[in-house]
Design an enzyme around this catalytic site. Structure first.
Site: not given
Ligand code: SF4
Length: 367
Positions: A49, A132, A150
C-alpha cells in the site's frame, strides 16, 4: 437532488446492495493476480500500500518484490540501516514513505514485539499511515469493516451517482467514505474494498472509460447525463513553485563529493552533489557570491577553482514543484573545507541513496 446525489440511482439500501453485489461478481472474473492480493499478511499489505500510494502497479511490483526479498518482515526492516532502506527505495520518489516505513517498523518492534497491531486506531498511529492505509490494512488483513477510498474509488462513485462534492475537500472525503461504507458488504469487507478499487482502476478509468461495456451502463448517472469527463470534481489545483538549482560535481583526482540533504524536505537524508538553491535564476556572478556557495568553497580555495558547465537548465517536475537545474564540474587540486561533504571514489556512488534528479544527472554525465 438529495444532498449532492441525483435521484436517478436512488441512494437506498436496495441500490447499495445491488451495486455491492455487482462489484463483487465483476471482481471474481476481472481481478489482476498480484502478490499482495488474497493474503492476510499485514506487513506485506502495508508495504504494498505504501509503495502504491504514488506509484503505478507495474512499476511498484518490481520494487515490492525486491523490498520484500530483502526485508521480509517487520523484524528485518526494523533491524536495517535507514540508508539501505532508502537505497531500496531509490527511483520511486516520495522518500518520506521509506523513512516512515522504517520508523514505523521500529515502533512496531519496540511497542508490539514485532507483531503488527490488529486494530484501526493502533494502525493509524503508525508513522506514514493515514486513514486510507489504516483502512486497507484493517480490512485486507483482518477483514474489519473500514471503507477504503482511493482515487479509483472517488472517481467511480462520483460518476456512478453523479456526485459533485469535491473529492479534495474534507466534506467530500467524508461523504465518499460514508457512501463506500454503505455499499460495503461488512462480512466481506476486505474483498469488497479490493473489488471497488480494482473496478475503478481497470473499468472506470480516468480518461475515456469503456462505458458501453460497463456493468453499470444502465445505472451510471454520469454516463446517462453524458458528463463522465466532468467527474470527479476537484475544488482547487495545488500551487506549483519554481525552484532553480545549481549543482557542483566537485572533482579531486579520482574522487568526487556528495552531500547528505538535511532539513525536512522530500529529499531528506538522500545524497547529491553540493548545491545552491534559489527561487530566482542566478547569473554565474551571483552564484559564486551566494552564501551556500561560499560555505562550500572557503575564500582561500575559491581563487583556484576551475568550472566546466556540464548540464544547463534541466527541467525536473515534482508534484508541487518545477525544478530547473544546472550542473558544473569543479576541479580542485586539493579538497578541503567542502562543508559536510563526503569524499568518495566515483564508483562508490552506487552505494549511496540518491534522488531521481541526481540519478539522472549521473547518467547524463557518464552517458
Ligand atoms: S458507465 Fe462509465 S463512468 Fe459509469 S461506472 Fe461504468 S465506466 Fe464508469
Amino acid at each position: 437532488m438529495v444532498g449532492n446525489i441525483c435521484l436517478f440511482l436512488r441512494p437506498n439500501m436496495e441500490n447499495y446492495k445491488f451495486v455491492g453485489e455487482k462489484i463483487l461478481s465483476w471482481y471474481q472474473i476481472h481481478k489482476r493476480i498480484l502478490p499482495w492480493r488474497d493474503i492476510a499478511n499485514p506487513y506485506k499489505i502495508w508495504i504494498s500500500e505504501i509503495i502504491l500510494q504514488q506509484t503505478r502497479v507495474v512499476q511498484g511490483l518490481e520494487y515490492y518484490e525486491r523490498f520484500i526479498e530483502r526485508f521480509p518482515d517487520v523484524h528485518t526492516l526494523a533491524a536495517a540501516d535507514e540508508q539501505e532502506v532508502l537505497k531500496y527505495w531509490q527511483g520511486l520518489g516520495y522518500y518520506s514513505r521509506a523513512r516512515n516505513l522504517f520508523a514505523a517498523a521500529r515502533h512496531i518492534e519496540t511497542h508490539f514485539g514485532g507483531k503488527f497491531p490488529e486494530d484501526y486506531a493502533a494502525l493509524l498511529n503508525l508513522k506514514g499511515v493515514g486513514e486510507y492505509t489504516a483502512a486497507a490494512i484493517a480490512s485486507f488483513a483482518f477483514n474489519l469493516p473500514y471503507p477504503v477510498v482511493d482515487g479509483n474509488v472517488f472517481r467511480f462513485l462520483s460518476r456512478l451517482f453523479a456526485v459533485r462534492e469535491p473529492i479534495d475537500s474534507s466534506k467530500g472525503k467524508k461523504f465518499f467514505t460514508d457512501l463506500a461504507g454503505r455499499l460495503m458488504d461488512r462480512r466481506q469487507a476486505g474483498l469488497f474494498n479490493q473489488a471497488i478499487m480494482e473496478f475503478g482502476a481497470l473499468q472506470c478509468v480516468p480518461a475515456s472509460p469503456d462505458c458501453g461495456g460497463c456493468i453499470f451502463t444502465s445505472q451510471c448517472l454520469a454516463k446517462m447525463q453524458g458528463k463522465v469527463s466532468e467527474f470527479p470534481v476537484k475544488s482547487s489545483k495545488p500551487e506549483t513553485k519554481t525552484v532553480f538549482l545549481y549543482y557542483f560535481m566537485v572533482r579531486s583526482g579520482d574522487f568526487i563529493f556528495l552531500k547528505k540533504r538535511e532539513g525536512k524536505g522530500i529529499w531528506q537524508n538522500l545524497y547529491e552533489f553540493p548545491s545552491v538553491e534559489s527561487e530566482t535564476p542566478l547569473s554565474f556572478e551571483d552564484l559564486v557570491e551566494h552564501s551556500a556557495f561560499r560555505a562550500f568553497f572557503p575564500a582561500n580555495t575559491r581563487r583556484r577553482l576551475l568550472f566546466k558547465p556540464l548540464i544547463k537548465n534541466y527541467k525536473h517536475v515534482l508534484t508541487h514543484r518545477t525544478l530547473y537545474a544546472d550542473c558544473y564540474e569543479v576541479s580542485v587540486a586539493k579538497a578541503s573545507g567542502l562543508g559536510k561533504c563526503k569524499k568518495i571514489r566515483r564508483d562508490e556512488i552506487e552505494e549511496y541513496p540518491v534522488h531521481r534528479l541526481m540519478q539522472r544527472f549521473w547518467e547524463m554525465i557518464n552517458g
